[in-house]
Design a protein around this motif. Structure first.
Motif, PDB file in Angstrom:
ATOM      1  N   LYS A  61      27.427  14.901   8.182  1.00 29.24           N
ATOM      2  CA  LYS A  61      28.096  15.779   7.230  1.00 29.24           C
ATOM      3  C   LYS A  61      29.518  16.035   7.690  1.00 29.24           C
ATOM      4  CE  LYS A  61      27.403  20.347   7.155  1.00 29.24           C
ATOM      5  NZ  LYS A  61      26.777  21.665   7.118  1.00 29.24           N
ATOM      6  N   ILE A  62      30.369  16.370   6.724  1.00 27.52           N
ATOM      7  CA  ILE A  62      31.744  16.731   7.046  1.00 27.52           C
ATOM      8  C   ILE A  62      31.786  18.243   7.250  1.00 27.52           C
ATOM      9  CG2 ILE A  62      34.079  16.948   6.129  1.00 27.52           C
ATOM     10  CD1 ILE A  62      33.719  14.224   4.810  1.00 27.52           C
ATOM     11  N   GLU A  63      32.239  18.621   8.417  1.00 30.49           N
ATOM     12  CA  GLU A  63      32.422  20.037   8.752  1.00 30.49           C
ATOM     13  C   GLU A  63      33.861  20.366   8.372  1.00 30.49           C
ATOM     14  OE1 GLU A  63      30.864  23.127   9.240  1.00 30.49           O
ATOM     15  OE2 GLU A  63      29.519  21.793  10.324  1.00 30.49           O
ATOM     16  N   GLU A  64      34.036  20.996   7.207  1.00 31.03           N
ATOM     17  CA  GLU A  64      35.394  21.188   6.687  1.00 31.03           C
ATOM     18  C   GLU A  64      36.274  22.065   7.572  1.00 31.03           C
ATOM     19  OE1 GLU A  64      36.538  21.597   2.576  1.00 31.03           O
ATOM     20  OE2 GLU A  64      34.476  21.123   2.002  1.00 31.03           O
ATOM     21  N   LYS A  65      35.689  23.124   8.137  1.00 35.28           N
ATOM     22  CA  LYS A  65      36.493  24.027   8.970  1.00 35.28           C
ATOM     23  C   LYS A  65      37.029  23.311  10.207  1.00 35.28           C
ATOM     24  CE  LYS A  65      34.519  28.455   7.550  1.00 35.28           C
ATOM     25  NZ  LYS A  65      33.630  27.980   6.498  1.00 35.28           N
ATOM     26  N   ALA A 101      24.951   8.753   5.325  1.00 36.53           N
ATOM     27  CA  ALA A 101      23.737   8.503   6.089  1.00 36.53           C
ATOM     28  C   ALA A 101      23.682   7.034   6.463  1.00 36.53           C
ATOM     29  CB  ALA A 101      22.499   8.886   5.273  1.00 36.53           C
ATOM     30  N   VAL A 102      22.945   6.774   7.546  1.00 36.44           N
ATOM     31  CA  VAL A 102      22.665   5.413   7.973  1.00 36.44           C
ATOM     32  C   VAL A 102      21.150   5.315   8.076  1.00 36.44           C
ATOM     33  CG1 VAL A 102      22.875   3.782   9.878  1.00 36.44           C
ATOM     34  CG2 VAL A 102      24.839   5.162   9.225  1.00 36.44           C
ATOM     35  N   TYR A 103      20.594   4.242   7.517  1.00 37.11           N
ATOM     36  CA  TYR A 103      19.135   4.063   7.528  1.00 37.11           C
ATOM     37  C   TYR A 103      18.816   2.665   8.023  1.00 37.11           C
ATOM     38  CZ  TYR A 103      14.280   4.342   6.009  1.00 37.11           C
ATOM     39  OH  TYR A 103      12.904   4.362   6.001  1.00 37.11           O
ATOM     40  N   ASP A 104      17.921   2.578   8.997  1.00 38.56           N
ATOM     41  CA  ASP A 104      17.478   1.295   9.552  1.00 38.56           C
ATOM     42  C   ASP A 104      16.228   0.880   8.778  1.00 38.56           C
ATOM     43  OD1 ASP A 104      16.978  -0.914  11.079  1.00 38.56           O
ATOM     44  OD2 ASP A 104      16.580   0.168  12.941  1.00 38.56           O
ATOM     45  N   PHE A 105      16.409  -0.044   7.847  1.00 41.99           N
ATOM     46  CA  PHE A 105      15.344  -0.429   6.924  1.00 41.99           C
ATOM     47  C   PHE A 105      14.625  -1.685   7.407  1.00 41.99           C
ATOM     48  CE2 PHE A 105      14.104  -2.698   2.918  1.00 41.99           C
ATOM     49  CZ  PHE A 105      13.101  -1.815   2.545  1.00 41.99           C
ATOM     50  N   ASP A 106      13.332  -1.564   7.688  1.00 38.78           N
ATOM     51  CA  ASP A 106      12.500  -2.707   8.092  1.00 38.78           C
ATOM     52  C   ASP A 106      11.867  -3.325   6.855  1.00 38.78           C
ATOM     53  OD1 ASP A 106      12.905  -2.394  10.858  1.00 38.78           O
ATOM     54  OD2 ASP A 106      11.332  -0.891  10.974  1.00 38.78           O
ATOM     55  N   PHE A 107      11.813  -4.648   6.850  1.00 42.97           N
ATOM     56  CA  PHE A 107      11.163  -5.324   5.726  1.00 42.97           C
ATOM     57  C   PHE A 107      10.637  -6.683   6.181  1.00 42.97           C
ATOM     58  CE2 PHE A 107      15.530  -6.593   5.814  1.00 42.97           C
ATOM     59  CZ  PHE A 107      15.567  -7.912   5.392  1.00 42.97           C
ATOM     60  N   VAL A 108       9.803  -7.285   5.352  1.00 40.68           N
ATOM     61  CA  VAL A 108       9.237  -8.602   5.631  1.00 40.68           C
ATOM     62  C   VAL A 108       9.765  -9.559   4.573  1.00 40.68           C
ATOM     63  CG1 VAL A 108       7.107  -9.935   5.859  1.00 40.68           C
ATOM     64  CG2 VAL A 108       7.181  -7.566   6.658  1.00 40.68           C
ATOM     65  N   SER A 125      15.249  -6.364   9.784  1.00 40.57           N
ATOM     66  CA  SER A 125      15.748  -5.026   9.443  1.00 40.57           C
ATOM     67  C   SER A 125      17.210  -5.151   9.026  1.00 40.57           C
ATOM     68  CB  SER A 125      15.584  -4.069  10.622  1.00 40.57           C
ATOM     69  OG  SER A 125      16.631  -4.204  11.530  1.00 40.57           O
ATOM     70  N   ARG A 126      17.642  -4.206   8.200  1.00 39.52           N
ATOM     71  CA  ARG A 126      19.032  -4.121   7.759  1.00 39.52           C
ATOM     72  C   ARG A 126      19.483  -2.683   7.961  1.00 39.52           C
ATOM     73  NH1 ARG A 126      19.395  -8.743   7.444  1.00 39.52           N
ATOM     74  NH2 ARG A 126      19.783 -10.190   5.785  1.00 39.52           N
ATOM     75  N   ILE A 127      20.726  -2.525   8.382  1.00 41.35           N
ATOM     76  CA  ILE A 127      21.276  -1.180   8.540  1.00 41.35           C
ATOM     77  C   ILE A 127      22.074  -0.846   7.282  1.00 41.35           C
ATOM     78  CG2 ILE A 127      22.798   0.301   9.875  1.00 41.35           C
ATOM     79  CD1 ILE A 127      22.028  -1.350  12.351  1.00 41.35           C
ATOM     80  N   PHE A 128      21.599   0.172   6.577  1.00 42.17           N
ATOM     81  CA  PHE A 128      22.222   0.620   5.333  1.00 42.17           C
ATOM     82  C   PHE A 128      23.125   1.814   5.599  1.00 42.17           C
ATOM     83  CE2 PHE A 128      18.950  -1.895   3.484  1.00 42.17           C
ATOM     84  CZ  PHE A 128      19.269  -2.107   2.152  1.00 42.17           C
ATOM     85  N   PHE A 129      24.282   1.823   4.941  1.00 37.92           N
ATOM     86  CA  PHE A 129      25.156   2.997   4.924  1.00 37.92           C
ATOM     87  C   PHE A 129      25.040   3.582   3.530  1.00 37.92           C
ATOM     88  CE2 PHE A 129      29.135   5.115   3.870  1.00 37.92           C
ATOM     89  CZ  PHE A 129      29.335   5.916   4.987  1.00 37.92           C
ATOM     90  N   ILE A 130      24.706   4.862   3.444  1.00 38.62           N
ATOM     91  CA  ILE A 130      24.558   5.519   2.148  1.00 38.62           C
ATOM     92  C   ILE A 130      25.611   6.607   2.010  1.00 38.62           C
ATOM     93  CG2 ILE A 130      23.031   6.858   0.625  1.00 38.62           C
ATOM     94  CD1 ILE A 130      21.353   4.983   3.336  1.00 38.62           C
ATOM     95  N   ALA A 131      26.374   6.523   0.930  1.00 30.04           N
ATOM     96  CA  ALA A 131      27.319   7.586   0.588  1.00 30.04           C
ATOM     97  C   ALA A 131      26.628   8.403  -0.504  1.00 30.04           C
ATOM     98  CB  ALA A 131      28.630   6.999   0.096  1.00 30.04           C
TER      99      ALA A 131
END
Length: 139
Positions: free
Chosen positions: A33-37, A68-75, A83-89
């Motif tokens: 998260k962005i801490e604005e202060k 967020a960053v999510y480490d997604f496992d798949f077959v 696995s792929r590393i996703f960046f989520i805005a």
């Protein structure tokens, strides 16, 4: 080092925890998260390796932006475990306009700090980052 576009700095912990996720798979996901202060991006939550996608989705506030960053496992179709590393805005429609602008203007620089992102998602509601979206973006 402040982001020229929005003036946001990136806390060292953001990069260190990401490296642990990428290299050691210490975490399933990281919510930032962005801490604005303080004018900087900080780590808000670390997801343990055993935590599920549902645990991750529950960390996204309904009316506030996050990265967020999510480490997604798949077959794969060839039965290979990958696995792929996703960046989520995450920028829900109900978030404040100012918040959406700050997150949007800081995103590219923040993402550059996290070397190893493989897929990027922009989501304004939970359906834009559900498991089917992750699966469709792995091929």
């Amino acid at each position: 080092m402040a982001n020229a576009a929005s003036g946001m700095a990136v806390h060292d912990d953001c990069k260190l925890k990401f490296l642990e996720l990428k290299a050691k798979r210490t975490y399933r996901f990281i919510v930032y998260k962005i801490e604005e202060k303080q004018k900087q991006v900080i780590v808000e939550k670390l997801g343990e390796p055993a935590e599920s996608y549902e645990d991750f989705a529950a960390c996204m506030p309904a009316d506030e932006c996050r990265y967020a960053v999510y480490d997604f496992d798949f077959v794969t179709a060839e039965s290979c475990q990958k696995s792929r590393i996703f960046f989520i805005a995450w920028s829900p429609d109900t978030a404040k306009v100012r918040s959406k602008m700050i997150y949007a203007s800081s995103k590219d620089r923040f993402k550059r700090e996290l070397d190893g992102i493989q897929v990027e998602l922009q989501a304004t509601d939970p359906t834009e980052m559900d498991l089917d979206v992750f699966k469709s973006r792995t091929s």
